[in-house]
Enzyme design. Structure first.
Site, PDB file in Angstrom:
ATOM      1  N   LYS A  95       0.855  -1.178   0.000  1.00 37.61           N
ATOM      2  CA  LYS A  95       0.000   0.000   0.000  1.00 37.61           C
ATOM      3  C   LYS A  95       0.893   1.230   0.000  1.00 37.61           C
ATOM      4  O   LYS A  95       1.919   1.267   0.703  1.00 37.61           O
ATOM      5  CB  LYS A  95      -0.878  -0.009   1.255  1.00 37.61           C
ATOM      6  CG  LYS A  95      -1.887  -1.153   1.281  1.00 37.61           C
ATOM      7  CD  LYS A  95      -2.976  -0.948   0.239  1.00 37.61           C
ATOM      8  CE  LYS A  95      -4.129  -1.919   0.458  1.00 37.61           C
ATOM      9  NZ  LYS A  95      -5.206  -1.688  -0.521  1.00 37.61           N
TER      10      LYS A  95
ATOM     11  N   LYS B 179     -13.545  -7.471  -7.795  1.00 36.53           N
ATOM     12  CA  LYS B 179     -14.065  -7.848  -6.485  1.00 36.53           C
ATOM     13  C   LYS B 179     -15.569  -7.984  -6.671  1.00 36.53           C
ATOM     14  O   LYS B 179     -16.231  -6.996  -7.015  1.00 36.53           O
ATOM     15  CB  LYS B 179     -13.808  -6.743  -5.449  1.00 36.53           C
ATOM     16  CG  LYS B 179     -12.343  -6.510  -5.115  1.00 36.53           C
ATOM     17  CD  LYS B 179     -12.189  -5.330  -4.167  1.00 36.53           C
ATOM     18  CE  LYS B 179     -10.717  -5.105  -3.842  1.00 36.53           C
ATOM     19  NZ  LYS B 179     -10.507  -3.855  -3.070  1.00 36.53           N
TER      20      LYS B 179
HETATM   21  O1  OSB Z   1      -7.831  -1.771  -2.108  1.00 40.22           O
HETATM   22  O2  OSB Z   1      -7.554  -3.832  -2.421  1.00 40.22           O
HETATM   23  C1  OSB Z   1      -7.876  -2.901  -1.682  1.00 40.22           C
HETATM   24  C2  OSB Z   1      -8.527  -4.204   1.855  1.00 40.22           C
HETATM   25  C3  OSB Z   1      -9.629  -3.448   2.200  1.00 40.22           C
HETATM   26  C4  OSB Z   1     -10.119  -2.510   1.330  1.00 40.22           C
HETATM   27  C5  OSB Z   1      -9.497  -2.340   0.077  1.00 40.22           C
HETATM   28  C6  OSB Z   1      -8.409  -3.097  -0.279  1.00 40.22           C
HETATM   29  C7  OSB Z   1      -7.896  -4.023   0.645  1.00 40.22           C
HETATM   30  C8  OSB Z   1      -6.691  -4.830   0.399  1.00 40.22           C
HETATM   31  C9  OSB Z   1      -6.570  -6.106   1.183  1.00 40.22           C
HETATM   32  O3  OSB Z   1      -5.773  -4.491  -0.307  1.00 40.22           O
HETATM   33  C10 OSB Z   1      -6.683  -7.304   0.332  1.00 40.22           C
HETATM   34  C11 OSB Z   1      -6.811  -8.551   1.172  1.00 40.22           C
HETATM   35  O4  OSB Z   1      -5.775  -9.120   1.501  1.00 40.22           O
HETATM   36  O5  OSB Z   1      -7.943  -8.968   1.485  1.00 40.22           O
HETATM   37 MG    MG Z   2      -7.195  -1.822  -4.124  1.00 39.82          MG
END
Ligand code: OSB
Ligand code: MG
Length: 377
Positions: A167, A266
Site C-alpha cells: 500500500k 471484487k
Molecule cells: O484496495 O484492495 C484494496 C482491503 C480493504 C479494502 C481495500 C483493499 C484491501 C486490500 C486487502 O488491499 C486485500 C486482502 O488481503 O484482502
Molecule cells: Mg485496491
C-alpha cells in the site's frame, strides 16, 4: 430456486495484526454474514462493506438496512431459474452493490449445493485451474517503518506468495518501493494507492516508473476514469483500476478511454458473481488481464473469491491469501492455507465447499435477524 428465508448476522472479529491503507488503519473487522435457505438447503455469503465509508460509500450498517428493508422483500418467495437473474431483479435499488452481492453470492452457493456441484464449476472455472489451485499474492499495509515493511515482505515471500502488493500514499511511496527492491531484487511487485493522489501528482508518480512495478492500483479518485486515462498516457507503469470499476459499464468506459491496462475484480464492488463474470468476460474480449482483489474477508468470502478466481482470464495472482494473515481462528474449518508453491487449493465439495464453524460464528455475533416471505406466496 426460491429463497424462503434470509438470515443476517453482524459479526465483529479482531484482526491478527492492524491493516493500514491510505484511508486509515483498522484493527478489527465487522462484517455481515448472509444465509439464504430453501427446503432445508442453505447458501452463505459475506458482505465486504466495512464499518466506515472510506473504501466505498457502503458500511456494514447501510448493507444491513438495505438488505433487510429492500433486497430481501424483492427476492423472498420469488422463483429464479438461475442466480445470475438476481442482480437484474434488484435493478430498482441504485448502488449498494456490496449489500446486493452478499445476498447474490449466498444464492450462488445455495444453487450450486442444490445441484451438488462446486461453485467454481457452476461459475465456469477452468478445469486446469480448479485442479492446480489459484495463484496467491499478498497485500501488505503501510507499516511503522521501512525496516518493518521489509520484514513483512520477507515473511510473505518465505511463505511462498507469488507477488507482493504494498500500500502506498504520498509520504510512503518511492522510498517504500526502493526499500523492497533493494532488499528483494526483481520479485513480482506492485503498489496500491487507494485513490491517494491527484492528476497533479503525475510527475511524482512517474518516479515509480524505473522500479518495474507490475502495476499501480487506483492512484486517483475512487470514481474517476478520465484523469486515470490522462495519467496512464504519462506513465510507463500499467494502471490497474479497483474502486473505479463499480459496474460493467465503468469497466467498458475505462478500457475504451485507456484508463487502465489491468482490472482488479471484487464481486462485492460490482454487485456479485454474475456481474463479476460479466466484467471478467468483457476484459477477456478486450485483452485486459484481471486478478481477484480482497476485502479482508473471513473464510466465507475468501472461499467465494477462490472459486471465482478459477475463471480463465484471472491470469495474475490475486489478493486471495491464507486465513491466518487476518483471522486466528477463521470462521471455517479447515482454514484457507497457501502452499509452498504460492497456490491455494480450490475446495471440491458442493457450493463454496468449506465448513462454517457455527460455534465461532455464534460467539462473534452481535446482532441477528431472520427475514421471511410475508406476502404468503
Ligand atoms: O484496495 O484492495 C484494496 C482491503 C480493504 C479494502 C481495500 C483493499 C484491501 C486490500 C486487502 O488491499 C486485500 C486482502 O488481503 O484482502
Ligand atoms: Mg485496491
Amino acid at each position: 430456486m426460491r429463497i424462503e428465508r434470509i438470515e443476517l448476522r453482524l459479526l465483529r472479529l479482531p484482526l491478527v495484526r492492524f491493516f493500514e491503507t491510505s484511508f486509515g488503519r483498522i484493527t478489527e473487522r465487522p462484517l455481515v454474514l448472509v444465509t439464504v435457505e430453501e427446503d432445508g438447503a442453505s447458501g452463505i455469503g459475506e458482505c465486504v462493506a466495512d464499518a466506515n465509508p472510506y473504501y466505498s460509500s457502503e458500511t456494514t450498517r447501510t448493507a444491513w438496512h438495505v438488505i433487510a428493508e429492500f433486497i430481501a422483500p424483492l427476492l423472498l418467495g420469488r422463483e429464479f431459474s438461475h442466480p445470475r437473474e438476481i442482480f437484474g431483479a434488484l435493478k430498482a435499488i441504485r448502488g449498494h452493490n456490496m449489500a446486493k452481492a452478499a445476498v447474490e453470492m449466498a444464492s450462488w452457493d445455495l444453487f450450486a449445493k442444490q445441484r451438488n456441484e462446486s461453485l467454481s464449476s457452476v461459475l465456469g472455472g477452468s478445469a486446469a485451474t480448479i485442479a492446480a489451485g489459484i495463484a496467491s499474492g499478498v497485500s501488505i499495509g503501510i507499516q511503522h517503518s521501512f525496516e518493518e515493511l521489509a520484514e513483512r515482505v520477507g515473511i510473505e515471500l518465505a511463505a511462498g506468495y507469488r507477488r507482493v502488493k504494498i500500500k502506498i500514499k504520498p509520504d510512503w511511496d518511492v522510498e517504500a518501493v526502493e526499500t523492497v527492491r533493494k532488499r528483494f531484487g526483481s520479485i513480482p511487485l506492485m503498489v496500491d494507492a487507494n485513490a491517494a493522489y491527484r492528476l497533479d501528482d503525475a510527475t511524482h508518480l512517474g518516479a515509480l516508473d524505473p522500479y518495474d512495478l507490475m502495476m499501480i492500483e487506483q492512484p486517483l479518485d475512487y470514481d474517476d476514469i478520465r484523469d486515470h486515462s490522462r495519467l496512464q498516457a504519462r506513465l510507463r507503469t500499467p494502471i490497474c483500476l479497483d474502486e473505479s470499476i463499480h459496474s460493467v459499464r465503468a469497466a467498458e468506459e475505462a478500457i475504451e478511454q485507456g484508463a487502465c491496462r489491468i482490472i482488479n475484480i471484487k464481486p462485492g464492488r460490482v454487485g456479485g458473481h454474475g456481474e463479476a463474470v460479466r466484467v471478467h468476460d468483457l476484459a477477456a474480449a478486450r485483452r485486459i488481464p484481471v486478478w481477484h482483489g480482497g476485502m479482508l474477508e473471513t473464510g466465507v468470502g475468501r472461499a467465494h473469491n477462490i472459486h471465482l478466481s478459477t475463471l480463465p482470464n484471472f491470469t495474475l495472482p490475486g489478493d486471495v491469501a491464507a486465513s491466518r494473515r487476518y483471522f486466528a481462528p477463521d470462521l471455517i474449518d479447515p482454514e484457507i492455507e497457501v502452499r509452498a508453491d504460492g497456490t491455494i487449493a480450490v475446495p471440491t465439495g458442493p457450493g463454496i465447499g468449506v465448513a462454517v464453524n457455527l460455534d465461532r460464528v455464534v460467539r462473534a455475533t452481535e446482532e441477528r435477524v431472520e427475514l421471511r416471505d410475508t406476502t404468503g406466496g
